[in-house]
Motif scaffolding. Structure first.
Motif, short mmCIF file in Angstrom:
data_model
loop_
_atom_site.label_atom_id
_atom_site.label_comp_id
_atom_site.label_asym_id
_atom_site.label_seq_id
_atom_site.Cartn_x
_atom_site.Cartn_y
_atom_site.Cartn_z
N PRO A 115 1.13 -1.15 -0.04
CA PRO A 115 0.07 -0.01 0.04
C PRO A 115 0.89 1.30 0.06
CG PRO A 115 -0.38 -1.34 1.90
CD PRO A 115 0.56 -1.98 1.27
N ALA A 116 0.28 2.34 -0.51
CA ALA A 116 1.21 3.57 -0.48
C ALA A 116 1.37 4.11 0.80
CB ALA A 116 0.42 4.63 -1.43
N SER A 118 1.19 7.04 1.66
CA SER A 118 0.39 8.37 1.90
C SER A 118 -0.62 8.31 0.76
CB SER A 118 1.44 9.33 1.63
OG SER A 118 0.52 10.82 1.72
N SER A 119 -1.70 9.11 0.92
CA SER A 119 -2.61 9.26 -0.23
C SER A 119 -2.33 10.41 -1.31
CB SER A 119 -3.98 9.60 0.38
OG SER A 119 -3.93 10.89 0.92
N HIS A 120 -0.94 10.86 -1.04
CA HIS A 120 -0.59 11.77 -1.80
C HIS A 120 0.82 11.25 -2.45
CE1 HIS A 120 -3.18 14.18 0.37
NE2 HIS A 120 -2.97 15.32 -0.31
N PRO A 138 0.24 6.65 -4.67
CA PRO A 138 -0.79 5.46 -4.85
C PRO A 138 -1.07 5.07 -6.15
CG PRO A 138 -1.19 7.40 -3.47
CD PRO A 138 -0.15 7.66 -4.43
N TYR A 139 -1.10 3.47 -6.35
CA TYR A 139 -1.46 3.05 -7.52
C TYR A 139 -2.74 1.98 -7.19
CZ TYR A 139 -1.08 1.38 -12.55
OH TYR A 139 -1.22 0.92 -13.80
N ASP A 141 -4.38 -0.26 -4.92
CA ASP A 141 -3.99 -0.79 -3.68
C ASP A 141 -2.63 -0.95 -3.55
OD1 ASP A 141 -3.98 -2.86 -5.18
OD2 ASP A 141 -4.89 -4.08 -3.78
N THR A 143 1.63 0.57 -4.83
CA THR A 143 2.36 1.80 -5.12
C THR A 143 3.19 1.52 -6.34
OG1 THR A 143 2.69 2.04 -2.44
CG2 THR A 143 4.05 3.04 -3.82
#
Length: 172
Positions: A115-116, A118-120, A138-139, A141, A143
């Motif tokens: 998971p990334a 951050s959402s940014h 994020p890509y 679910d 990264t």
């Protein structure tokens, strides 16, 4: 969001583009081209060209499904072969044109099964002033991490060692 600000010495905000479905853009461009009078062909391989002076007058191509060969007369040729552009340039224009493509470096991004953070999008680097800056985006679910820049190479194919080396940089 999600960044520990302890010891943070600076920050930047930028606007960039992440294309979640590049294939959809290609389909739309093909539709526009066809609407303007062009022809979209799938599974075609350039096998030669008819050149008069320095002007390409026709492209010879082979259907990779049927093996049938075709000749397409044209006023314009656009080489959209990406990392294989040098190969196509060599077929169409000869070794001198193909050599120009060998001067280009190669770059790639990886989608990692994590998971990334951050959402940014984030720009990160390992400790040390000479560390490579990597971008984490994020890509879905997962990264997307990048960008790894490589020196010019003859083949557009990545080796397992090149991928592993970039993953090592990311893990740092």
């Amino acid at each position: 969001p999600g960044v520990d600000s302890g010891g943070l010495r600076g920050a930047a905000t930028w606007t960039d583009l992440k294309m979640s479905s590049p294939q959809r853009l290609l389909i739309e461009l093909l539709r526009w081209g066809v609407a303007a009078g062009g022809m979209a062909l799938n599974y075609m391989c350039c096998i030669g060209a008819e050149v008069v002076g320095r002007q390409v007058r026709a492209i010879r191509a082979r259907c990779e499904v049927t093996g049938q060969e075709y000749k397409f007369r044209t006023k314009y040729v656009i080489n959209c072969a990406g990392p294989w552009g040098g190969e196509v340039a060599g077929i169409v224009d000869g070794a001198a044109e193909a050599a120009k493509y060998a001067e280009h470096a190669m770059a790639f991004n990886l989608v990692v099964n994590r998971p990334a953070p951050s959402s940014h999008g984030l720009a990160v680097s390992a400790r040390g002033s000479k560390s490579q800056v990597c971008f984490l985006v994020p890509y879905g679910d997962k990264t997307m991490a990048g960008t790894c820049h490589l020196p010019p190479q003859a083949s557009p194919a990545l080796s397992r060692e090149q991928v592993d080396e970039f993953l090592s940089v990311l893990n740092q």
